[in-house]
Design a protein around this motif. Sequence first.
Motif, PDB file in Angstrom:
ATOM      1  N   ALA A   1       0.831  -1.212   0.000  1.00  0.00           N
ATOM      2  CA  ALA A   1       0.000   0.000   0.000  1.00  0.00           C
ATOM      3  C   ALA A   1       0.862   1.257   0.000  1.00  0.00           C
ATOM      4  O   ALA A   1       0.537   2.273  -0.641  1.00  0.00           O
ATOM      5  N   LYS A   2       1.970   1.211   0.761  1.00  0.00           N
ATOM      6  CA  LYS A   2       2.904   2.345   0.783  1.00  0.00           C
ATOM      7  C   LYS A   2       3.421   2.633  -0.631  1.00  0.00           C
ATOM      8  O   LYS A   2       3.452   3.789  -1.078  1.00  0.00           O
ATOM      9  N   HIS A   3       3.815   1.561  -1.355  1.00  0.00           N
ATOM     10  CA  HIS A   3       4.308   1.753  -2.721  1.00  0.00           C
ATOM     11  C   HIS A   3       3.208   2.273  -3.637  1.00  0.00           C
ATOM     12  O   HIS A   3       3.479   3.083  -4.543  1.00  0.00           O
ATOM     13  N   VAL A   4       1.974   1.826  -3.436  1.00  0.00           N
ATOM     14  CA  VAL A   4       0.858   2.303  -4.261  1.00  0.00           C
ATOM     15  C   VAL A   4       0.674   3.800  -4.071  1.00  0.00           C
ATOM     16  O   VAL A   4       0.528   4.569  -5.038  1.00  0.00           O
ATOM     17  N   VAL A   5       0.667   4.245  -2.798  1.00  0.00           N
ATOM     18  CA  VAL A   5       0.466   5.675  -2.516  1.00  0.00           C
ATOM     19  C   VAL A   5       1.615   6.497  -3.085  1.00  0.00           C
ATOM     20  O   VAL A   5       1.419   7.532  -3.752  1.00  0.00           O
ATOM     21  N   ASP A   6       2.835   6.040  -2.821  1.00  0.00           N
ATOM     22  CA  ASP A   6       3.983   6.810  -3.315  1.00  0.00           C
ATOM     23  C   ASP A   6       4.060   6.796  -4.844  1.00  0.00           C
ATOM     24  O   ASP A   6       4.395   7.811  -5.474  1.00  0.00           O
ATOM     25  N   SER A   7       3.764   5.664  -5.475  1.00  0.00           N
ATOM     26  CA  SER A   7       3.797   5.582  -6.942  1.00  0.00           C
ATOM     27  C   SER A   7       2.716   6.440  -7.562  1.00  0.00           C
ATOM     28  O   SER A   7       2.907   7.052  -8.625  1.00  0.00           O
ATOM     29  N   SER A   8       1.561   6.494  -6.885  1.00  0.00           N
ATOM     30  CA  SER A   8       0.476   7.342  -7.396  1.00  0.00           C
ATOM     31  C   SER A   8       0.895   8.808  -7.393  1.00  0.00           C
ATOM     32  O   SER A   8       0.604   9.564  -8.322  1.00  0.00           O
ATOM     33  N   ALA A   9       1.595   9.195  -6.318  1.00  0.00           N
ATOM     34  CA  ALA A   9       2.042  10.593  -6.239  1.00  0.00           C
ATOM     35  C   ALA A   9       3.058  10.919  -7.330  1.00  0.00           C
ATOM     36  O   ALA A   9       3.142  12.049  -7.818  1.00  0.00           O
TER      37      ALA A   9
ATOM     38  N   GLY B   1       3.025   9.413 -10.333  1.00  0.00           N
ATOM     39  CA  GLY B   1       2.406   9.150 -11.632  1.00  0.00           C
ATOM     40  C   GLY B   1       2.887   7.865 -12.269  1.00  0.00           C
ATOM     41  O   GLY B   1       2.827   7.726 -13.506  1.00  0.00           O
ATOM     42  N   GLU B   2       3.364   6.886 -11.480  1.00  0.00           N
ATOM     43  CA  GLU B   2       3.864   5.619 -12.021  1.00  0.00           C
ATOM     44  C   GLU B   2       2.716   4.618 -12.203  1.00  0.00           C
ATOM     45  O   GLU B   2       1.583   4.817 -11.733  1.00  0.00           O
ATOM     46  N   VAL B   3       3.006   3.505 -12.895  1.00  0.00           N
ATOM     47  CA  VAL B   3       2.001   2.462 -13.149  1.00  0.00           C
ATOM     48  C   VAL B   3       1.633   1.781 -11.834  1.00  0.00           C
ATOM     49  O   VAL B   3       2.523   1.375 -11.062  1.00  0.00           O
ATOM     50  N   LEU B   4       0.333   1.614 -11.593  1.00  0.00           N
ATOM     51  CA  LEU B   4      -0.133   1.074 -10.309  1.00  0.00           C
ATOM     52  C   LEU B   4      -0.623  -0.373 -10.383  1.00  0.00           C
ATOM     53  O   LEU B   4      -0.654  -1.075  -9.366  1.00  0.00           O
ATOM     54  N   TRP B   5      -1.036  -0.836 -11.592  1.00  0.00           N
ATOM     55  CA  TRP B   5      -1.769  -2.114 -11.621  1.00  0.00           C
ATOM     56  C   TRP B   5      -0.952  -3.315 -11.135  1.00  0.00           C
ATOM     57  O   TRP B   5      -1.533  -4.244 -10.527  1.00  0.00           O
ATOM     58  N   PRO B   6       0.377  -3.382 -11.322  1.00  0.00           N
ATOM     59  CA  PRO B   6       1.091  -4.549 -10.764  1.00  0.00           C
ATOM     60  C   PRO B   6       0.986  -4.604  -9.228  1.00  0.00           C
ATOM     61  O   PRO B   6       0.810  -5.674  -8.643  1.00  0.00           O
ATOM     62  N   PHE B   7       1.112  -3.411  -8.604  1.00  0.00           N
ATOM     63  CA  PHE B   7       1.006  -3.381  -7.145  1.00  0.00           C
ATOM     64  C   PHE B   7      -0.409  -3.739  -6.683  1.00  0.00           C
ATOM     65  O   PHE B   7      -0.584  -4.454  -5.684  1.00  0.00           O
ATOM     66  N   LEU B   8      -1.419  -3.220  -7.412  1.00  0.00           N
ATOM     67  CA  LEU B   8      -2.806  -3.530  -7.043  1.00  0.00           C
ATOM     68  C   LEU B   8      -3.094  -5.021  -7.215  1.00  0.00           C
ATOM     69  O   LEU B   8      -3.802  -5.636  -6.401  1.00  0.00           O
TER      70      LEU B   8
ATOM     71  N   GLY C   1      -3.868 -10.365  -4.647  1.00  0.00           N
ATOM     72  CA  GLY C   1      -3.439 -11.743  -4.439  1.00  0.00           C
ATOM     73  C   GLY C   1      -3.096 -12.021  -2.995  1.00  0.00           C
ATOM     74  O   GLY C   1      -3.460 -13.074  -2.438  1.00  0.00           O
ATOM     75  N   LEU C   2      -2.369 -11.078  -2.373  1.00  0.00           N
ATOM     76  CA  LEU C   2      -2.045 -11.252  -0.958  1.00  0.00           C
ATOM     77  C   LEU C   2      -3.300 -11.295  -0.097  1.00  0.00           C
ATOM     78  O   LEU C   2      -3.398 -12.095   0.851  1.00  0.00           O
ATOM     79  N   PHE C   3      -4.258 -10.458  -0.420  1.00  0.00           N
ATOM     80  CA  PHE C   3      -5.504 -10.417   0.346  1.00  0.00           C
ATOM     81  C   PHE C   3      -6.252 -11.749   0.230  1.00  0.00           C
ATOM     82  O   PHE C   3      -6.737 -12.306   1.229  1.00  0.00           O
ATOM     83  N   ALA C   4      -6.352 -12.292  -1.009  1.00  0.00           N
ATOM     84  CA  ALA C   4      -7.057 -13.556  -1.217  1.00  0.00           C
ATOM     85  C   ALA C   4      -6.328 -14.705  -0.523  1.00  0.00           C
ATOM     86  O   ALA C   4      -6.953 -15.582   0.098  1.00  0.00           O
ATOM     87  N   ALA C   5      -5.004 -14.745  -0.617  1.00  0.00           N
ATOM     88  CA  ALA C   5      -4.238 -15.810   0.034  1.00  0.00           C
ATOM     89  C   ALA C   5      -4.383 -15.741   1.552  1.00  0.00           C
ATOM     90  O   ALA C   5      -4.503 -16.768   2.235  1.00  0.00           O
ATOM     91  N   GLU C   6      -4.389 -14.520   2.078  1.00  0.00           N
ATOM     92  CA  GLU C   6      -4.574 -14.358   3.526  1.00  0.00           C
ATOM     93  C   GLU C   6      -5.936 -14.894   3.964  1.00  0.00           C
ATOM     94  O   GLU C   6      -6.048 -15.612   4.971  1.00  0.00           O
TER      95      GLU C   6
END
Length: 577
Positions: free
Chosen positions: A33-41, A43-50, A55-60
């Motif tokens: 989530a930290k990388h998503v927020v920082d990458s969004s700021a 303007g980098e690509v977000l979909w790999p992190f999302l 996947g982590l959420f489903a596995a958990e």
Amino acid sequence: MFRLTAGHRPSIALATGLTLAASALGLAQPLIAKHVVDSSARGEVLWPFLLLLSGLFAAEAAAGAIGRFLLDRMGEGVVRMVRHGLVSRLLRLEMREMDRHRRGDLVSRVTADTTLLRDVVSQALVDLLTGCLVSAGALLLMLWLDPLLLLLVVATVALAAAVVATLLKGMRVASEQMQTSVGAVAAELERALGALPVVRVYRAEEREAHRIGERVDSAYRSGVRTAKLAAVMSSAVELAVQGSFLLVLVVGGMRVGSGGADSLGDLVAFLLYASYLVMPLSSVFRAIGLIQRGTGAYLRIDEVLALPEEPAEQPGDRAPGTRRPPAPALEVSDLHFAYVPGRPVLRGAAFTVPHHGLVALVGRSGAGKSTLFALIARLYDPDDGTIHFDGSPATPLNRRQCRAGIALVDQNTHVLEGTLRENITYAALDATDDDILRVVRLTRLDHVVRRLPGGLDGRLGDHGGTLSAGERQRVALARALLARPRLLLLDEHTSHLDAVNEAALTRALSDVSRECAVLVIAHRLSTVRHADRIVVLEDGRTVACGRHDELLAKSPAYRELATTHVLHSGGPGNGER
């Protein structure tokens, strides 16, 4: 708790591993989530992190669900084991111990107390372990992100922990009192329902309801006390959760705004880790409270498991019945016994019962006749004196060997819930239909078979509620006769029979007495006159033996019994311990 889970530790280890794996997957999510927020700021690509976050959420979720199922299954397994142990212990308790406890309360320990214990085993133990480990991991990551904010969170949580610690002992005591009160409710209700006709005839419904209601109120007060302590504990935990978030949000937001923190992503990650610290810790606090409540239940269970049971069966020298005459089937020598020390019931009873024939025990109420039966059946051991079966002393033989050749019909004429066939064959499961029909005819149960829907397979209801008192007595007699015992003990077996059925049963017992020894507690002259020998008890002592005519001539004690209507011609017999 460690001892209780002895057979389930592989399941606990696997479930704990899955729970920790789920927690580790959860701990990784704030970093993503930290990388998503920082990458969004930036303007980098977000979909790999999302995608990775999803996947982590489903596995958990999957690992947590499997771990929870394993824990619940393990909890049920532990409860099954404990209940098996309790049932086995209760069915083998020394009779003196059974006399000291109320049946309903013992049943409550097998049901209500073990249910509470299941929650402790299946939830509290693993929550305690995984909560501590996950919190430790969250602390390390929070320390890495922002030590100052971590200090604020720890201070808030420590305050809640101090509040919880002060409540634990009170919660355990209140929970134990509540479980004890619930057991008392079950005991009082079992008492009232067991005597429901008496309660209704004497218009005591309100009185019994008030008596049981006092126990219900006691359980209510203990439950409210437990709920009050749990509410304070829960509020302390919630305040710690909310206070930690507010402090982190306010202080962290101010520091981000002033440039004192690394980035907004760091703040988001720290907030998420705060949830991974506070929520597991809250589960730890709840687990500790649940363990305190479960401790009260476990103490009640452990009390039963610690009660003495009948001695473990050891191979006897030999089973009774291998040595025949001149040794009698039963020999009682100078028997002394007291239920309560200092208050003897038997003071030297002595008599013999031959291998064939009918021997009658007579005496006033309280003379010790039923107590003699209890000792002969090895429900109790005598304080002094000996009992010999077929010439062998009872003590070296184990109880199962002694009871193998005995059949008993006591004053209560126990009929179990189930079918007529199940009741009659209780002591002879391999009996043939011909054998069953033979004892049905002997005890004149033919009309009961015809009346019941299903005949022999018709159900008799709880305690034989569909039968009359005389029919219940004849069912108990049929069960005893089908066992083909070497020694048949009958405690006033005709007390609920009319004259026709009594005469028929007397003829049947005359035939049975040619095949085995019959010892009967008698209050009817009709039974005594037909006895081959009469034993007269007075104040726990044997004062005379002989036939009816002989005793009338030589025994004042027997003449008094006959002339004062202690021995009577009809009606129900007297009974005593």
